[in-house]
Design a protein around this motif. Structure first.
Motif, PDB file in Angstrom:
ATOM      1  N   PRO A 374       0.823  -1.224   0.000  1.00  0.00           N
ATOM      2  CA  PRO A 374       0.000   0.000   0.000  1.00  0.00           C
ATOM      3  C   PRO A 374       0.848   1.262   0.000  1.00  0.00           C
ATOM      4  O   PRO A 374       1.921   1.315   0.619  1.00  0.00           O
ATOM      5  CB  PRO A 374      -0.805  -0.129   1.296  1.00  0.00           C
ATOM      6  N   ARG A 375       0.373   2.285  -0.725  1.00  0.00           N
ATOM      7  CA  ARG A 375       1.111   3.547  -0.864  1.00  0.00           C
ATOM      8  C   ARG A 375       1.440   4.163   0.498  1.00  0.00           C
ATOM      9  O   ARG A 375       2.530   4.695   0.705  1.00  0.00           O
ATOM     10  CB  ARG A 375       0.293   4.528  -1.711  1.00  0.00           C
ATOM     11  N   LYS A 376       0.506   4.094   1.424  1.00  0.00           N
ATOM     12  CA  LYS A 376       0.723   4.696   2.743  1.00  0.00           C
ATOM     13  C   LYS A 376       1.930   4.072   3.437  1.00  0.00           C
ATOM     14  O   LYS A 376       2.752   4.780   4.030  1.00  0.00           O
ATOM     15  CB  LYS A 376      -0.529   4.516   3.610  1.00  0.00           C
ATOM     16  N   LEU A 377       2.067   2.755   3.335  1.00  0.00           N
ATOM     17  CA  LEU A 377       3.203   2.088   3.974  1.00  0.00           C
ATOM     18  C   LEU A 377       4.506   2.474   3.291  1.00  0.00           C
ATOM     19  O   LEU A 377       5.531   2.688   3.955  1.00  0.00           O
ATOM     20  CB  LEU A 377       3.013   0.567   3.933  1.00  0.00           C
ATOM     21  N   ARG A 378       4.475   2.605   1.961  1.00  0.00           N
ATOM     22  CA  ARG A 378       5.698   3.003   1.252  1.00  0.00           C
ATOM     23  C   ARG A 378       6.141   4.389   1.691  1.00  0.00           C
ATOM     24  O   ARG A 378       7.333   4.636   1.913  1.00  0.00           O
ATOM     25  CB  ARG A 378       5.477   2.966  -0.262  1.00  0.00           C
ATOM     26  N   ARG A 379       5.195   5.317   1.817  1.00  0.00           N
ATOM     27  CA  ARG A 379       5.537   6.674   2.259  1.00  0.00           C
ATOM     28  C   ARG A 379       6.077   6.658   3.680  1.00  0.00           C
ATOM     29  O   ARG A 379       7.075   7.338   3.986  1.00  0.00           O
ATOM     30  CB  ARG A 379       4.296   7.564   2.182  1.00  0.00           C
ATOM     31  N   GLN A 380       5.414   5.902   4.545  1.00  0.00           N
ATOM     32  CA  GLN A 380       5.869   5.838   5.933  1.00  0.00           C
ATOM     33  C   GLN A 380       7.268   5.235   6.024  1.00  0.00           C
ATOM     34  O   GLN A 380       8.090   5.685   6.831  1.00  0.00           O
ATOM     35  CB  GLN A 380       4.881   5.013   6.768  1.00  0.00           C
ATOM     36  N   LEU A 381       7.529   4.257   5.199  1.00  0.00           N
ATOM     37  CA  LEU A 381       8.842   3.615   5.232  1.00  0.00           C
ATOM     38  C   LEU A 381       9.922   4.564   4.726  1.00  0.00           C
ATOM     39  O   LEU A 381      11.017   4.641   5.309  1.00  0.00           O
ATOM     40  CB  LEU A 381       8.821   2.326   4.399  1.00  0.00           C
ATOM     41  N   ARG A 382       9.649   5.293   3.640  1.00  0.00           N
ATOM     42  CA  ARG A 382      10.619   6.277   3.157  1.00  0.00           C
ATOM     43  C   ARG A 382      10.945   7.294   4.257  1.00  0.00           C
ATOM     44  O   ARG A 382      12.112   7.625   4.491  1.00  0.00           O
ATOM     45  CB  ARG A 382      10.069   7.011   1.936  1.00  0.00           C
ATOM     46  N   ALA A 383       9.896   7.789   4.932  1.00  0.00           N
ATOM     47  CA  ALA A 383      10.108   8.779   5.992  1.00  0.00           C
ATOM     48  C   ALA A 383      10.882   8.178   7.153  1.00  0.00           C
ATOM     49  O   ALA A 383      11.777   8.826   7.720  1.00  0.00           O
ATOM     50  CB  ALA A 383       8.761   9.315   6.475  1.00  0.00           C
ATOM     51  N   ALA A 384      10.567   6.936   7.522  1.00  0.00           N
ATOM     52  CA  ALA A 384      11.253   6.296   8.647  1.00  0.00           C
ATOM     53  C   ALA A 384      12.725   6.093   8.347  1.00  0.00           C
ATOM     54  O   ALA A 384      13.594   6.330   9.198  1.00  0.00           O
ATOM     55  CB  ALA A 384      10.577   4.964   8.975  1.00  0.00           C
ATOM     56  N   VAL A 385      13.042   5.643   7.105  1.00  0.00           N
ATOM     57  CA  VAL A 385      14.447   5.455   6.729  1.00  0.00           C
ATOM     58  C   VAL A 385      15.169   6.794   6.730  1.00  0.00           C
ATOM     59  O   VAL A 385      16.303   6.918   7.214  1.00  0.00           O
ATOM     60  CB  VAL A 385      14.539   4.768   5.349  1.00  0.00           C
ATOM     61  N   HIS A 386      14.508   7.827   6.196  1.00  0.00           N
ATOM     62  CA  HIS A 386      15.122   9.166   6.178  1.00  0.00           C
ATOM     63  C   HIS A 386      15.418   9.642   7.598  1.00  0.00           C
ATOM     64  O   HIS A 386      16.522  10.113   7.894  1.00  0.00           O
ATOM     65  CB  HIS A 386      14.190  10.161   5.478  1.00  0.00           C
ATOM     66  N   ASN A 387      14.440   9.529   8.489  1.00  0.00           N
ATOM     67  CA  ASN A 387      14.639   9.980   9.868  1.00  0.00           C
ATOM     68  C   ASN A 387      15.721   9.172  10.576  1.00  0.00           C
ATOM     69  O   ASN A 387      16.496   9.702  11.379  1.00  0.00           O
ATOM     70  CB  ASN A 387      13.326   9.882  10.657  1.00  0.00           C
ATOM     71  N   HIS A 388      15.782   7.889  10.272  1.00  0.00           N
ATOM     72  CA  HIS A 388      16.808   7.058  10.913  1.00  0.00           C
ATOM     73  C   HIS A 388      18.200   7.456  10.435  1.00  0.00           C
ATOM     74  O   HIS A 388      19.138   7.574  11.233  1.00  0.00           O
ATOM     75  CB  HIS A 388      16.543   5.585  10.601  1.00  0.00           C
ATOM     76  N   LEU A 389      18.331   7.699   9.126  1.00  0.00           N
ATOM     77  CA  LEU A 389      19.643   8.094   8.595  1.00  0.00           C
ATOM     78  C   LEU A 389      20.045   9.469   9.116  1.00  0.00           C
ATOM     79  O   LEU A 389      21.246   9.746   9.296  1.00  0.00           O
ATOM     80  CB  LEU A 389      19.592   8.113   7.058  1.00  0.00           C
ATOM     81  N   ALA A 390      19.075  10.332   9.359  1.00  0.00           N
ATOM     82  CA  ALA A 390      19.369  11.678   9.866  1.00  0.00           C
ATOM     83  C   ALA A 390      19.495  11.709  11.392  1.00  0.00           C
ATOM     84  O   ALA A 390      19.667  12.784  11.978  1.00  0.00           O
ATOM     85  CB  ALA A 390      18.271  12.640   9.424  1.00  0.00           C
ATOM     86  N   ASN A 391      19.404  10.545  12.018  1.00  0.00           N
ATOM     87  CA  ASN A 391      19.491  10.449  13.486  1.00  0.00           C
ATOM     88  C   ASN A 391      18.418  11.282  14.181  1.00  0.00           C
ATOM     89  O   ASN A 391      18.652  11.901  15.218  1.00  0.00           O
ATOM     90  CB  ASN A 391      20.875  10.879  13.994  1.00  0.00           C
ATOM     91  N   ARG A 392      17.220  11.315  13.603  1.00  0.00           N
ATOM     92  CA  ARG A 392      16.114  11.977  14.274  1.00  0.00           C
ATOM     93  C   ARG A 392      14.864  11.089  14.224  1.00  0.00           C
ATOM     94  O   ARG A 392      13.830  11.477  13.706  1.00  0.00           O
ATOM     95  CB  ARG A 392      15.739  13.318  13.679  1.00  0.00           C
ATOM     96  N   PRO A 393      14.997   9.869  14.751  1.00  0.00           N
ATOM     97  CA  PRO A 393      13.827   8.978  14.749  1.00  0.00           C
ATOM     98  C   PRO A 393      12.746   9.490  15.695  1.00  0.00           C
ATOM     99  O   PRO A 393      13.031  10.140  16.699  1.00  0.00           O
ATOM    100  CB  PRO A 393      14.403   7.650  15.247  1.00  0.00           C
ATOM    101  N   ARG A 394      11.505   9.221  15.345  1.00  0.00           N
ATOM    102  CA  ARG A 394      10.383   9.575  16.213  1.00  0.00           C
ATOM    103  C   ARG A 394      10.406   8.694  17.463  1.00  0.00           C
ATOM    104  O   ARG A 394      10.969   7.592  17.450  1.00  0.00           O
ATOM    105  CB  ARG A 394       9.070   9.358  15.459  1.00  0.00           C
ATOM    106  N   PRO A 395       9.803   9.165  18.565  1.00  0.00           N
ATOM    107  CA  PRO A 395       9.783   8.354  19.788  1.00  0.00           C
ATOM    108  C   PRO A 395       9.135   6.983  19.595  1.00  0.00           C
ATOM    109  O   PRO A 395       9.503   6.019  20.251  1.00  0.00           O
ATOM    110  CB  PRO A 395       8.970   9.214  20.770  1.00  0.00           C
ATOM    111  N   ASP A 396       8.143   6.908  18.680  1.00  0.00           N
ATOM    112  CA  ASP A 396       7.452   5.639  18.456  1.00  0.00           C
ATOM    113  C   ASP A 396       7.986   4.918  17.217  1.00  0.00           C
ATOM    114  O   ASP A 396       7.312   4.054  16.646  1.00  0.00           O
ATOM    115  CB  ASP A 396       5.948   5.877  18.303  1.00  0.00           C
ATOM    116  N   ALA A 397       9.206   5.272  16.782  1.00  0.00           N
ATOM    117  CA  ALA A 397       9.762   4.704  15.551  1.00  0.00           C
ATOM    118  C   ALA A 397      10.047   3.217  15.709  1.00  0.00           C
ATOM    119  O   ALA A 397      10.333   2.726  16.803  1.00  0.00           O
ATOM    120  CB  ALA A 397      11.046   5.438  15.168  1.00  0.00           C
TER     121      ALA A 397
END
Length: 439
Positions: A374-397
């Motif tokens: 699903p498109r929503k999961l793909r978008r969420q995954l792109r954002a999660a990978v980006h935040n992880h690489l930038a060392n700014r993961p969300r608290p619920d990541a």
């Protein structure tokens, strides 16, 4: 010599003597303890006292010899398997055994297991260890399983019973050498080599209607008796089929504390545990007739059918002319499922037309394109990978391991996106490096 070797030698001696009683009498005579029976009335008081003393000594030695013989018997025989489990150590054929049992096993290329000893040797166990693994108690103080829970999509928890190492090794042997060799229907896609959620979803692309049905309590519905029937139909006789079924099943249990003792109390009959490696393969072969009947029903109404574990999916190809006969499909499918010993979870039955998202085993199948995440999961995954690489993961990541698993999941259906995410994932910065926020 080891204890096991001693007991084996003793049992061979008992068999050579012609049985326990013959062995015991021979040993008493050889050791000078067997007393010739005489008439007490013809004895003097002194003779009578001495005679009774000899009889007591003989009885004491007889009890000791029988105790040793019993230990030797238990080392070579199952004897008993617990409350409610029928067992007979005699090698005679059971009247319910298939008349061509050995031929069936050979056709399926299954290992020949003609006795409990054959099974124990195949599993690398002694008879005592095999009995220990298979023994059933309604109220047990210890189990061969470790219980934990995982969250379900609806927010509730699913209980997982994971087997302990010794039992797990035995189940893996049964899985590799027996369960995986049994016939399954082509409509089954779960837990089979070369099949997956993707192969399951591919069957339902470009559909006018997608119907999803869910089987209630799938593994718990497959009881000990049904599992034993699988092994008997496969070509194993009563004794071996009973042991195999016991190794692959366990009762659902409640943990009860009484004083300082913890009891695991059976809440129902033994069934396939969710967590045992053998459970999915056994359900696949058990559902052979269910899949055959549902596939025939689907074809007769112009639908396609597949099953992934407890998820049943029917789809009507786009362009199908005439009445879709949806009511007939739903009603007849439910009756087939119930006649095969299962129950449809009515509240989870879903019907999706082209205007809505058509999703099969988690993948979108709208249109004639390859099933995709699903498109929503793909978008969420792109954002999660980006935040992880930038060392700014969300608290619920999600954890890095889960993110890596999701990347692999996306790669299965969208190799280009998966490769892009993998390439970015490979550039994960060290903890001391904040990374490039613009990445």
């Amino acid at each position: 010599m080891s204890r096991a070797t001693d007991l084996l030698s003793l049992w061979r001696a008992i068999e050579h003597a012609g049985g326990v009683d013959a062995y015991v009498n021979h040993q008493l005579a050889e050791r000078g303890f067997l007393v010739a029976r005489r008439d007490l009335d013809s004895m003097s008081d002194r003779e009578r006292t001495a005679y009774k003393k000899q009889l007591k000594e003989e009885a004491a030695h007889r009890r000791e010899l029988k105790r040793e013989a019993w230990n030797a018997y238990r080392a070579r025989h199952i004897v008993h398997l617990g409350e409610g489990i029928y067992w007979n150590d005699q090698p005679a054929k059971d009247p319910w055994d298939a008349p061509d049992a050995e031929e069936r096993a050979a056709e399926n290329e299954l290992p020949p297991l003609d006795s409990p000893r054959d099974l124990a040797e195949a599993l690398g166990l002694t008879i005592a260890q095999l009995r220990w693994l298979a023994f059933h108690r309604d109220a047990a103080t210890s189990l061969h399983y470790r219980r934990f829970t995982i969250p379900k999509r609806d927010g509730s928890e699913r209980a997982i019973w994971a087997p302990m190492p010794t039992l797990k090794a035995a189940q893996h042997w049964i899985l590799r050498n027996i369960a995986e060799k049994l016939p399954v229907h082509g409509a089954a896609h779960g837990f089979l080599a070369g099949r997956s959620i993707l192969s399951n979803a591919r069957n339902h692309v470009d559909s006018a209607i997608v119907v999803k049905m869910d089987v209630k309590d799938f593994f718990p519905s497959v009881t000990f008796r049904r599992v034993k029937g699988i092994f008997r139909r496969a070509g194993y006789r009563e004794q071996v089929a009973t042991l195999l079924a016991l190794i692959c099943t366990e009762s659902p249990r409640e943990i009860v504390e009484q004083g300082k003792t913890t009891y695991y109390v059976a809440l129902g009959p033994r069934c396939l545990p969710q967590g045992a490696p053998t459970s999915p393969a056994l359900t696949n072969t058990l559902c052979l007739r269910l899949d055959r009947r549902l596939d025939g029903l689907a074809r007769s109404l112009g639908y396609r059918y597949t099953r992934y574990a407890d998820d049943l999916t029917f789809s009507l190809p786009r362009g199908h002319e005439g009445d879709p006969r949806l009511g007939a499909l739903l009603g007849k499918a439910r009756r087939v499922v119930e006649s095969e010993g299962f129950t449809v979870r009515l509240e989870k039955t879903r019907v999706a037309r082209p205007g809505a998202r058509q999703q099969v085993t988690g993948l979108v199948v709208n249109g004639d394109a390859t099933p995709r995440v699903p498109r929503k999961l793909r978008r969420q995954l792109r954002a999660a990978v980006h935040n992880h690489l930038a060392n700014r993961p969300r608290p619920d990541a999600d954890s890095p391991d889960r993110l890596a698993g999701l990347v692999s999941y996306v790669s299965m259906t969208d190799p280009a996106l998966g490769q892009s995410l993998r390439s970015r994932w490979a550039r994960t910065p060290a903890p001391s490096d904040p990374g490039d926020p613009a990445d």
